[in-house]
Design an enzyme around this catalytic site. Structure first.
Site, PDB file in Angstrom:
ATOM      1  N   TYR A   1      47.290 -28.519  54.374  1.00  0.00           N
ATOM      2  CA  TYR A   1      47.316 -28.983  55.765  1.00  0.00           C
ATOM      3  C   TYR A   1      48.747 -29.245  56.193  1.00  0.00           C
ATOM      4  CZ  TYR A   1      48.118 -33.920  54.457  1.00  0.00           C
ATOM      5  OH  TYR A   1      48.652 -35.084  53.981  1.00  0.00           O
ATOM      6  N   CYS A   2      48.947 -29.239  57.519  1.00  0.00           N
ATOM      7  CA  CYS A   2      50.278 -29.529  58.038  1.00  0.00           C
ATOM      8  C   CYS A   2      50.166 -30.360  59.310  1.00  0.00           C
ATOM      9  CB  CYS A   2      51.094 -28.247  58.237  1.00  0.00           C
ATOM     10  SG  CYS A   2      50.276 -26.933  59.176  1.00  0.00           S
ATOM     11  N   ARG A   3      50.758 -29.902  60.405  1.00  0.00           N
ATOM     12  CA  ARG A   3      50.846 -30.735  61.601  1.00  0.00           C
ATOM     13  C   ARG A   3      49.680 -30.564  62.563  1.00  0.00           C
ATOM     14  NH1 ARG A   3      57.110 -28.872  62.309  1.00  0.00           N
ATOM     15  NH2 ARG A   3      58.075 -30.460  60.948  1.00  0.00           N
TER      16      ARG A   3
ATOM     17  N   CYS B   1      50.529 -25.331  63.912  1.00  0.00           N
ATOM     18  CA  CYS B   1      51.563 -25.399  62.873  1.00  0.00           C
ATOM     19  C   CYS B   1      51.294 -24.282  61.869  1.00  0.00           C
ATOM     20  CB  CYS B   1      51.525 -26.767  62.187  1.00  0.00           C
ATOM     21  SG  CYS B   1      52.682 -26.919  60.798  1.00  0.00           S
TER      22      CYS B   1
END
Length: 222
Positions: free
Chosen positions: A177-179, A183
């Protein structure tokens, strides 16, 4: 005050605030600041803009009370004025993803090329999170990870992932996962992992979405 004057002024005030966000660069800045406070230089680097252009966009957001500043020496740091600002961006983003066919196609085409088309929903992650077979990868920069992350996640920024693969067991399921949905760090991570034979998916949403749901958050104190 006559009711027409009252309505005109009320709608005009709201239009001013909405106009401040009605710009692709400023929407990206709002999305980025959902991760936490950042210096002007960081924002410029992340958005591929000059510092001068970034400052201009930030001043527009500040004039509309959408961001706040903090000065520390020669540096100026920006953060969202309040949590509801990110929520408004989140709702606008979801509206586009659900009701704009062009946007859905854009996202799907991008993810298909990176083997990340089958994104995991947050509810599904919550069901799997206690499994010892699932590894949650936070592929954001270390500073963002320290400011808050999903409990139990390990931080491997995407630019350093390829050099860490030998230390990762292949018999695990990886969720990166990221932003947020726009993203690309998580998509890049899934591409790197799947090309080397790992079982990996990206989380459809990002850390701010997790936090907005009132789910537990871990913070690393300096």
């Amino acid at each position: 005050m006559e009711k027409r004057i009252f309505k005109d002024k009320a709608y005009s005030m709201l239009a001013t605030m909405i106009k401040a966000m009605a710009n692709s660069h400023r929407l990206e800045i709002v999305d980025l600041l959902g991760q936490g406070e950042k210096a002007v230089e960081e924002i410029a680097n992340e958005t591929s803009m000059s510092i001068a252009n970034t400052s201009q966009h930030l001043q527009v957001l500040k004039a509309a009370n959408l961001v706040e500043i903090r000065r520390e020496g020669n540096f100026i740091y920006y953060k969202l004025g309040h949590e509801e600002i990110y929520q408004s961006w989140q709702m606008l983003r979801e509206l586009g993803l659900k009701h704009m066919a062009e946007m859905e196609k854009l996202v799907n085409d991008f993810r298909e090329k990176r083997n990340s088309l089958e994104a995991l929903k947050m509810d599904d992650l919550l069901k799997r999170i206690k499994s010892k077979n699932v590894v949650i990868l936070d592929v954001r920069p270390e500073t963002e990870f320290k400011n808050g992350h999903i409990p139990g996640a390990i931080n491997i920024p995407v630019e350093g992932l390829a050099t860490r693969l030998k230390k990762l067991p292949k018999n695990k399921e990886y969720v990166a996962y990221c932003r947020g949905p726009f993203c690309v760090f998580a998509d890049e991570a899934v591409q790197i992992l799947t090309q080397k034979g790992f079982n990996a998916k990206r989380l459809g949403e990002g850390f701010p979405d997790w936090k907005m749901k009132g789910l537990p958050v871990e913070i690393i104190e300096e």
